[in-house]
Design an enzyme around this catalytic site. Structure first.
Site, PDB file in Angstrom:
ATOM      1  N   VAL A  65       0.849  -1.191   0.000  1.00  0.00           N
ATOM      2  CA  VAL A  65       0.000   0.000   0.000  1.00  0.00           C
ATOM      3  C   VAL A  65       0.883   1.240   0.000  1.00  0.00           C
ATOM      4  O   VAL A  65       1.832   1.331   0.801  1.00  0.00           O
ATOM      5  CB  VAL A  65      -0.949   0.015   1.214  1.00  0.00           C
ATOM      6  CG1 VAL A  65      -1.874   1.229   1.153  1.00  0.00           C
ATOM      7  CG2 VAL A  65      -1.767  -1.270   1.276  1.00  0.00           C
ATOM      8  N   ASP A 104     -12.645 -11.685   7.119  1.00  0.00           N
ATOM      9  CA  ASP A 104     -11.271 -11.413   7.551  1.00  0.00           C
ATOM     10  C   ASP A 104     -11.237 -10.203   8.491  1.00  0.00           C
ATOM     11  O   ASP A 104     -10.425  -9.293   8.335  1.00  0.00           O
ATOM     12  CB  ASP A 104     -10.368 -11.174   6.333  1.00  0.00           C
ATOM     13  CG  ASP A 104      -8.896 -11.428   6.662  1.00  0.00           C
ATOM     14  OD1 ASP A 104      -8.617 -12.038   7.718  1.00  0.00           O
ATOM     15  OD2 ASP A 104      -8.027 -11.019   5.878  1.00  0.00           O
TER      16      ASP A 104
END
Length: 622
Positions: free
Chosen positions: A333, A443
């Site tokens: 990221v 998740d």
């Protein structure tokens, strides 16, 4: 020779036709700017994008936002269950207040002629803080308590007793057991408790809309609209439509220039046609089946997906990937900046994920959402093996860095941790109930909870998510997915029950226990001398009302917050999915009175083995 002459003549005719077509198209594009510039009013309300009046060109608004102006005074919007009157429009936060196009009277409230509202959930959604009123019909008088008697509606026929309670009333669930039917109606929060039941219903409720934001286009001098040929938002500018805003220096001279150069453009049309044919012929020749699958998916969801960027745009906005923010389960990221100056987080997906499941999961899931506690997907890039997702930037990063520390280094106060826990619960409730397709995340863990500059949480990373129809709960799944320590028992083994939205509830409960104890669930050590499983240890302390010895508990309010978080999380991690509360109930438990919470049954029969799995990241099995 005659063949060449015929070919040249044919090409000249084609070029002339193309020239006039371009000129006509440009003139039509200029007309949209003029048409959409006209101010439209219905009564005291200014009607502009995404709304449009039926008599106006539909290109000036968004599909499904067409308004009929009754008697030139009342804006009417039609939903599947009937017409609604628009009372106020708040363009700055994309919301409006509406009420059903009927006058609610005491007879309607008493006779059960009121029905649940129904609106297109692909275009509108109720704000998360919107209050609701519960109208319970045909209630048993013999079971009415003193508290419920105060909620009784004065109807003429006692046998048809009606109760009215707001959704923050703790008696709501008890009342539902003694009444035959229930209708839930949203009401504007500011009007709760003011006036009679009929007055509150007639004042209506607030809806948010899901449509492209118009502010950037208008600030650049354009007029917002919609291109029905591509089914995308368009910013109509004096020269021509643009994707999001008018470039600097954009004025009507651009139209004259484009018409003057149209013949030059037409001269290159043969080359363009040849290139297009070659692209169509060879575009997928070297592509994988996964690439074809993704392109087909994007084509089929073109209306719902956000803006698509080129890979060169991604490199520009990230300054050639200079500022790395972190690494997720599916890629790195980076910090980036959009052309309008907004900071973003750009996730570059790993090339090793061949079939593209995580990419399609993210785009399909997050594109359907619009909630303060769910991260916003602003764009994406797909060029073969180059795939990227563009999210809103979250200044404080992920939750895990604030809870997995030594106790004396805890940075967040218990009040902040509690508000984070409530916000995550609201986000999950929205995913499970607030969308037209139920979204199961699979998740939920601290790494996937992002915090903005005010520590408001947002659920992120939908690479393992699954979609299912709203009314369906259980889903079929061929393998485990999630992260060890957070995965519900039924995801590992169907002997515990069917996989459903209750699997997210389990993950949420384990995460809240981590927030309380400051330890990861894949590490079962409680301290340096104990190997007791932390949920087991904390359950025994709560059951015996013993002090937990947690750091930073300053006063009775902190103790109440901690105890509430623990009790709710222990309910969430019950082994049997049917014993876990839905997220809507979790929110109510978290926000309710601590005295109304009872300690759940022991959520486990024995402590798990000490050694964590060799590979704590369990990936999906196709």
């Amino acid at each position: 020779m005659s063949f060449k002459l015929s070919f040249l003549l044919l090409m000249n005719v084609f070029i002339v036709i193309f020239f006039f077509a371009v000129r006509k198209s440009l003139a039509a594009e200029e007309d949209y700017f003029t048409i959409c510039s006209v101010s439209r009013n219905c009564g005291r309300l200014n009607i502009k994008f995404p709304f449009f009046i039926l008599e106006q060109d539909s290109a000036c608004g968004y599909p499904g936002f067409n308004i009929s102006c009754r008697n030139n005074t009342q804006p009417i919007l039609s939903f599947p269950d009937g017409d609604y009157v628009i009372h106020d429009i708040f363009y700055q936060n994309q919301s409006f207040r509406v009420s059903k196009d009927i006058a609610f009277a005491r007879d309607a409230v008493c006779s059960h002629s009121i029905s649940n509202i129904s609106f297109p959930e692909d275009r509108f959604y109720l704000p998360s803080d919107q209050r609701q009123i519960f109208l319970l019909f045909n209630c048993d008088l013999t079971l009415l308590t003193r508290e419920l008697s105060q909620s009784k509606v004065n109807c003429s026929a006692e046998a048809n007793t009606t109760l009215a309670l707001f959704n923050n009333d703790p008696m709501q669930y008890f009342a539902s057991e003694m009444c035959n039917n229930t209708v839930v109606a949203p009401v504007a929060t500011s009007y709760e408790g003011e006036g009679s039941i009929e007055d509150i219903l007639n004042r209506g409720f607030v809806l948010n809309w899901i449509a492209s934001n118009c502010s950037t286009c208008e600030a650049s001098g354009g007029k917002c609209g919609f291109d029905y040929s591509t089914y995308h938002f368009k910013c109509f500018c004096p020269d021509r439509p643009h994707a999001w805003y008018c470039p600097p220096g954009n004025d009507s001279t651009g139209f004259v220039i484009k018409v003057a150069t149209a013949s030059s453009v037409a001269g290159a049309v043969v080359l363009i046609l040849l290139v297009v044919c070659l692209i169509k012929r060879f575009s997928f020749k070297d592509g994988t089946e996964g690439d074809k699958k993704i392109e087909a998916f994007l084509k089929g969801h073109e209306f719902q997906t956000p803006k698509r960027y080129r890979y060169s745009d991604i490199k520009t906005m990230t300054n050639s990937f200079r500022d790395k923010l972190g690494k997720g389960g599916f890629g790195d990221v980076y910090r980036g900046k959009l052309p309008d100056g907004r900071q973003v987080a750009v996730k570059i997906l790993n090339k090793s994920k061949g079939n593209g499941e995580e990419f399609m999961n993210e785009v399909a899931s997050v594109s359907r959402t619009s909630h303060v506690n769910v991260v916003s997907l602003l764009g994406f890039c797909f060029e073969g093996r180059r795939r990227a997702l563009i999210y809103e930037f979250m200044k404080n990063g992920s939750l895990n860095k604030f809870i997995f520390q030594e106790k004396e280094q805890r940075q967040l106060k218990w009040e902040t941790l509690y508000q984070i826990a409530v916000g995550i619960a609201r986000g999950l409730e929205y995913l499970h109930r607030g969308c037209n397709m139920r979204i199961l995340h699979f998740d939920i863990k601290p790494h996937n909870i992002l915090l903005d500059d005010e520590f408001r949480p947002k659920i992120s990373d939908f690479g393992l998510a699954r979609l299912c129809p709203e009314k369906e709960s259980a889903i079929s799944m061929t393998g485990a997915r999630g992260t060890a320590g957070y995965i519900a028992p039924e995801v590992y083994s169907r002997n515990f029950g069917r996989v459903s939205h209750k699997s997210d509830v389990y993950s949420y409960g384990m995460m809240i226990l981590e927030m309380v104890g400051g330890r990861q669930n894949i590490n079962v050590e409680v301290d340096h001398t104990s190997e007791i499983y932390f949920p087991y240890w904390i359950y025994s302390r709560i059951e015996l009302d013993e002090d937990l010895g947690l750091q930073g508990v300053m006063d009775e309010d902190d103790r109440e917050r901690v105890r509430k978080m623990i009790i709710v999380s222990l309910w969430c991690i019950q082994t049997d999915p049917s014993n876990r509360p839905p997220m809507s109930r979790v929110v109510e438990m978290m926000e309710g009175n601590i005295d109304s919470l009872c300690i759940p049954p022991k959520p486990f029969s024995s402590s798990p083995p000490r050694s964590p799995p060799a590979n704590p990241e369990v990936q999906p099995v196709s």
